[in-house]
Scaffold this active site. Structure first.
Site, PDB file in Angstrom:
ATOM      1  N   LYS A   1       0.836  -1.195   0.000  1.00 26.64           N
ATOM      2  CA  LYS A   1       0.000   0.000   0.000  1.00 26.64           C
ATOM      3  C   LYS A   1       0.875   1.252   0.000  1.00 26.64           C
ATOM      4  O   LYS A   1       2.030   1.221   0.453  1.00 26.64           O
ATOM      5  CB  LYS A   1      -0.893  -0.054   1.249  1.00 26.64           C
ATOM      6  CG  LYS A   1      -2.002   0.966   1.334  1.00 26.64           C
ATOM      7  CD  LYS A   1      -2.859   0.636   2.574  1.00 26.64           C
ATOM      8  CE  LYS A   1      -3.946   1.650   2.814  1.00 26.64           C
ATOM      9  NZ  LYS A   1      -4.773   1.287   3.999  1.00 26.64           N
TER      10      LYS A   1
ATOM     11  N   SER B   1      -9.465   2.291   2.807  1.00 30.02           N
ATOM     12  CA  SER B   1      -8.368   2.940   2.121  1.00 30.02           C
ATOM     13  C   SER B   1      -7.465   1.955   1.384  1.00 30.02           C
ATOM     14  O   SER B   1      -6.655   2.367   0.566  1.00 30.02           O
ATOM     15  CB  SER B   1      -7.538   3.725   3.135  1.00 30.02           C
ATOM     16  OG  SER B   1      -6.955   2.838   4.106  1.00 30.02           O
TER      17      SER B   1
ATOM     18  N   SER C   1     -10.747  -0.362   6.718  1.00 32.25           N
ATOM     19  CA  SER C   1      -9.997  -0.101   5.484  1.00 32.25           C
ATOM     20  C   SER C   1      -9.430  -1.330   4.808  1.00 32.25           C
ATOM     21  O   SER C   1      -8.957  -1.244   3.675  1.00 32.25           O
ATOM     22  CB  SER C   1      -8.859   0.888   5.767  1.00 32.25           C
ATOM     23  OG  SER C   1      -9.378   2.169   6.021  1.00 32.25           O
TER      24      SER C   1
END
Length: 483
Positions: A74, A149, A173
């Site tokens: 990420k 996210s 997330s």
């Protein structure tokens, strides 16, 4: 190896093919590149490919359980030396200074990160539509979003770019993008995955890192590799008595499972989601488990107010430090409207308000813990809605304040954020589809520390659905057809 053959495998399946000499790490490297070239232009899930890592992948040798398997990280500080831009113009060009310790462990198992995926800005907004990189799109319908996210991770896994990808969860997330993309998303118990070398308990204990996958066996094996404390951790959760990869095969019997479909925020739950809860409850009943409609009783408005304060206080503390590292100002030219609204609110807070908010969380944690003493598991929707059209919750529209930001989050996090506060393990499983074919995830919550039971019930449901052995039976989205 053909691209469709590669994309149909999970990590353990690819590792077996490598060990048996049926494929080589070079084959996998070529497949990753082809997959990114084939589907990423439509998805905008991968924002950087690490050419040096692809070179290393083609010559990878080792004995770890995942040696030679490619993955993605990420857009946060996970791997030293890699870009970590937080999905924000503020941090453009910034590089991580240290490895996350759990990521070191995963890498030592043989994984190699070959690129970087999108995140919503500073992992805050409900939608991954950033001013830095644009919107990340859903592999099942590119007109729709993937929540926030860990959006790029979920989209990349669902589309077959990699068998699993790294993410993090501070309010849902991992679980919400997993639900929207039809993959598996586990938020481990607080402390199961260390926050070292930085936060003892990231985001005041709300945050944890882990991986999004397409098979329960991958989830279990990855947790086996990376769980456990690091020197200096402030507390240590009880270690599992044996490997998760083994305990997941112990089919649980006659569990007491609470089912909750009423959203704690009062936000309406879509009918397709409610139907999936009912179908899932029926499946569990057919497996011999005892189902009861029940819900934890707590003050959601107090919880939500405390959540705003905790997140805003974190933003007010963290963003000036990051801005100094980036050598950039904190203003509307560097921060998107959602993040800027949270930061502004954080700058108005007193220390006593943060303490009061944390005390609210402590009280609710006791309430939920007592509720879970009566049940082995709690079943809820992951999200109250199926994936929405891009722009529905535009995080960059002008005039946003803190209440607007959390109103955007509410349809997605009304069922998930509670368990970041309580620290209990929770997993989203791809158990349904909407009328127009979009994935719908179901959330299972366990007692604190019972990550093993979540994996066992997931495996039991996986077997009941009769998917390909080791692979959750969702298949690949149409975006992949023909490649």
């Amino acid at each position: 190896m053909r691209l469709d053959e590669y994309a149909a495998q999970d990590g353990i399946g690819l590792a077996r093919l490598l060990r048996e000499g049926e494929i080589t790490p070079r084959d996998l490297g070529q497949c990753v590149v082809q997959a990114i070239e084939s589907v990423n232009p439509a998805l905008n899930a991968v924002v950087e490919v690490f050419a040096d890592a692809l070179d290393r992948l083609t010559n990878q040798r080792g004995a770890g359980p995942f040696y030679g398997i490619p993955t993605l990280i990420k857009d946060l500080p996970i791997e030293a030396g890699r870009h970590a831009e937080f999905g924000s113009r503020l941090m453009k060009g910034f590089r991580a200074q240290h490895d996350a310790v759990y990521w070191q462990r995963l890498r030592e198992s043989g994984l190699i990160s070959v690129g970087r995926t999108t995140t919503s800005e500073f992992a805050i907004p409900a939608a991954t539509e950033t001013l830095l990189y644009g919107a990340t799109r859903n592999p099942w319908d590119v007109k729709r979003g993937v929540a926030g996210s860990s959006a790029g991770a979920a989209a990349a896994v669902a589309a077959g770019i990699v068998p699993f990808a790294q993410g993090s969860d501070g309010g849902g997330s991992i679980r919400n993008p997993a639900s929207f993309c039809g993959v598996i998303g586990l938020k481990p118990s607080r402390g199961r995955v260390t926050g070292s070398p930085h936060a003892n308990a990231p985001r005041f204990g709300l945050g944890t890192g882990f991986m999004l996958t397409r098979s329960v066996r991958d989830t279990a094996a990855l947790l086996d590799v990376c769980h456990g404390p690091d020197a200096g951790d402030g507390y240590e959760i009880t270690r599992p008595s044996e490997a998760y990869a083994g305990t997941m095969h112990r089919s649980p019997k006659e569990l007491r499972i609470a089912v909750c479909t009423r959203s704690w925020s009062g936000t309406p739950v879509e009918q397709d989601v409610l139907d999936t809860v009912r179908i899932t409850a029926d499946r569990l009943s057919n497996l011999g488990h005892h189902i009861e409609n029940a819900s934890p009783d707590f003050d959601y408005s107090a919880f939500l107010h405390a959540q705003k304060i905790i997140w805003a206080a974190g933003a007010a503390a963290d963003l000036p430090v990051l801005a100094k590292l980036a050598g950039a100002p904190l203003d509307e030219d560097t921060l998107g409207p959602s993040v800027h609204a949270v930061y502004r609110f954080g700058c108005t807070l007193r220390a006593s308000q943060l303490r009061e908010a944390l005390e609210v969380y402590d009280h609710i944690t006791r309430q939920v813990g007592r509720f879970m003493q009566r049940y082995d598991l709690l079943l809820t929707p992951t999200s109250a809605i199926a994936p929405e059209l891009i722009g529905t919750y535009d995080p960059n529209r002008p005039g946003l304040d803190i209440d607007d930001v959390f109103a955007d989050l509410e349809p997605k996090e009304t069922f998930t954020a509670l368990f970041n506060g309580t620290g209990q393990p929770a997993i989203s499983l791809p158990l349904g589809r909407s009328g127009n074919g979009l994935p719908i995830g179901m959330q299972f919550v366990g007692r604190f520390g019972r990550d093993d039971l979540l994996l066992a019930i997931a495996r039991q449901l996986e077997e009941q659905l009769e998917g390909k052995p080791g692979i959750w039976g969702q298949g690949l989205p149409d975006i992949y057809a023909g490649h």
